[in-house]
Design an enzyme around this catalytic site. Structure first.
Site, PDB file in Angstrom:
ATOM      1  N   SER A  86      13.517  36.191  -7.769  1.00 37.36           N
ATOM      2  CA  SER A  86      14.191  35.165  -7.062  1.00 37.36           C
ATOM      3  C   SER A  86      15.300  35.709  -5.817  1.00 37.36           C
ATOM      4  O   SER A  86      15.697  35.243  -4.921  1.00 37.36           O
ATOM      5  CB  SER A  86      15.306  34.187  -7.954  1.00 37.36           C
ATOM      6  OG  SER A  86      16.289  35.194  -8.660  1.00 37.36           O
TER       7      SER A  86
ATOM      8  N   LYS B 209      22.628  36.182  -8.034  1.00 35.37           N
ATOM      9  CA  LYS B 209      22.326  35.426  -6.862  1.00 35.37           C
ATOM     10  C   LYS B 209      23.336  35.897  -5.860  1.00 35.37           C
ATOM     11  O   LYS B 209      24.440  36.474  -6.370  1.00 35.37           O
ATOM     12  CB  LYS B 209      22.276  33.776  -7.323  1.00 35.37           C
ATOM     13  CG  LYS B 209      21.485  33.439  -8.401  1.00 35.37           C
ATOM     14  CD  LYS B 209      20.428  33.432  -7.920  1.00 35.37           C
ATOM     15  CE  LYS B 209      19.455  32.723  -9.095  1.00 35.37           C
ATOM     16  NZ  LYS B 209      17.926  32.658  -9.028  1.00 35.37           N
TER      17      LYS B 209
END
Length: 281
Positions: A54, A115
Site C-alpha cells: 500500500s 500510511k
C-alpha cells in the site's frame, strides 16, 4: 616455606570455587538489559516490517523500518498491551502533513498500519479524477512515467503511472514524494466502485478534531481513510490522535524474498542493499 613461593601459591585460583555473587550479578545483568530494551522499545524506537504494497514506491514489501515513538508524545498504544487506564497523550507534538506514520486501526483485530498523513484536524480532503484536493485546492503533481512492480509475491507485474506529488504544509514548506496511480480508472466519476468507495472520486471528507486523514502512496491499492464504511473490508476511517504510534524514520533492513527461506545461498542476493538505512520522507 619460602615467602615468595607461598605468595605465588596463594594467587593460584582454586578449582571449582565460585565467586561470591555470581548468580546475583547474572540476574542483575539480565534485569538491566531487559529494562533498557523495554525503555527503548516503549519510549524511543520500535521496529516494524512492511507486509503489503500500500505504500509502494516509498516502502516495499520486505522493508523493515524504525519508528520514533517520541515524535508525537505517548498514548496508551505506545506501551505494551495498550494500557487501558492511560488516557489522551502526554508530551504531545502535533504531526505534520506528509509525515509517514504507524498507527493502530480502530477496527478489530486492531492491526498496525503505515500510511502518509494527508489531512490534519480541520482540513477538508477530497479526491477528484484521481487528483488529491486539500481545502478545495488541488495538490500539485508531476507525471514521471510508467512504473512496474509486484503488489505482492507470486503475483503478476503491474504497470501504473508514477507521479511526484507536492504536499503543502501549514508552515509553507513542501513534502515532495512519489505516488502510484492506475492508468485507467474503471469507475469514472461514480462515488461507488465495485461495492465500495471509488478511491479516485470521493466525497469531501471533513477531518474532525483530534483525528487525521491517512492515505497510502499506492493510491489505488491502499485501504485507508477514504474508506469510511465500517461494514466493508477496506474500512479504516479517520485516525484518532491517541492511535498514533510514531513517525517512520528510516529503513534498517530490506529483502526481496524471491526464493524459499531454506535456500540460504540466495540470501545475500535477496537483500536490497541500496535501501539499507534509507530515510523515509
Amino acid at each position: 616455606m619460602n615467602n615468595n613461593l607461598k605468595n605465588e601459591i596463594d594467587q593460584i585460583p582454586q578449582q571449582g570455587k565460585k565467586k561470591p555473587g555470581g548468580i546475583t550479578e547474572l540476574i542483575s545483568t539480565v534485569f538491566w538489559a531487559g529494562l533498557i530494551i523495554v525503555v527503548v522499545r516503549c519510549l524511543l524506537f520500535a521496529p516494524f516490517n512492511i507486509p503489503s504494497g500500500s505504500m509502494i514506491p516509498s516502502l516495499l514489501i520486505g522493508d523493515y523500518i524504525f519508528v520514533s515513538k517520541y515524535s508525537y508524545g505517548f498514548s496508551k498504544h505506545s506501551f505494551f498491551f495498550s494500557q487501558p487506564d492511560f488516557k489522551g497523550r502526554i508530551w504531545y507534538t502535533p504531526p505534520q502533513r506528509g509525515d509517514v506514520v504507524v498507527f493502530r486501526s480502530t477496527k478489530a483485530p486492531f492491526d498496525y498500519y503505515v500510511k502518509r498523513l494527508i489531512g490534519l484536524p480541520g482540513d477538508t480532503v477530497q479526491v477528484k479524477d484521481g487528483v488529491l484536493y486539500i481545502d478545495d485546492q488541488p495538490v500539485k503533481r508531476r507525471l514521471d512515467g510508467p512504473y512496474t512492480y509486484q503488489e505482492s509475491l507470486n503475483e503478476s507485474d503491474l504497470t501504473e503511472n508514477l507521479y511526484t506529488e507536492y504536499l503543502p504544509r501549514k508552515d509553507g514548506s513542501i513534502v515532495e514524494h512519489k505516488i502510484l496511480q492506475s492508468m485507467n480508472s474503471p469507475c469514472g466519476q461514480d462515488l461507488v466502485c465495485e461495492g465500495d468507495v471509488n478511491p479516485n472520486y470521493t466525497i469531501p471528507y471533513h477531518v474532525p478534531a483530534d483525528h487525521f486523514f491517512a492515505m497510502g502512496d499506492n493510491r489505488d491499492h491502499s485501504a485507508d481513510s477514504r474508506f469510511n464504511n465500517p461494514d466493508t473490508s477496506n474500512y479504516l476511517g479517520f485516525v484518532p490522535i491517541e492511535n498514533l504510534i510514531g513517525k517512520v524514520q528510516f529503513i534498517f533492513y530490506s529483502y526481496d524474498s524471491k526464493y524459499p527461506v531454506w535456500q540460504f545461498w540466495h540470501w545475500p542476493e535477496e537483500i536490497r542493499w541500496n535501501r539499507l538505512f534509507k530515510s523515509v520522507k
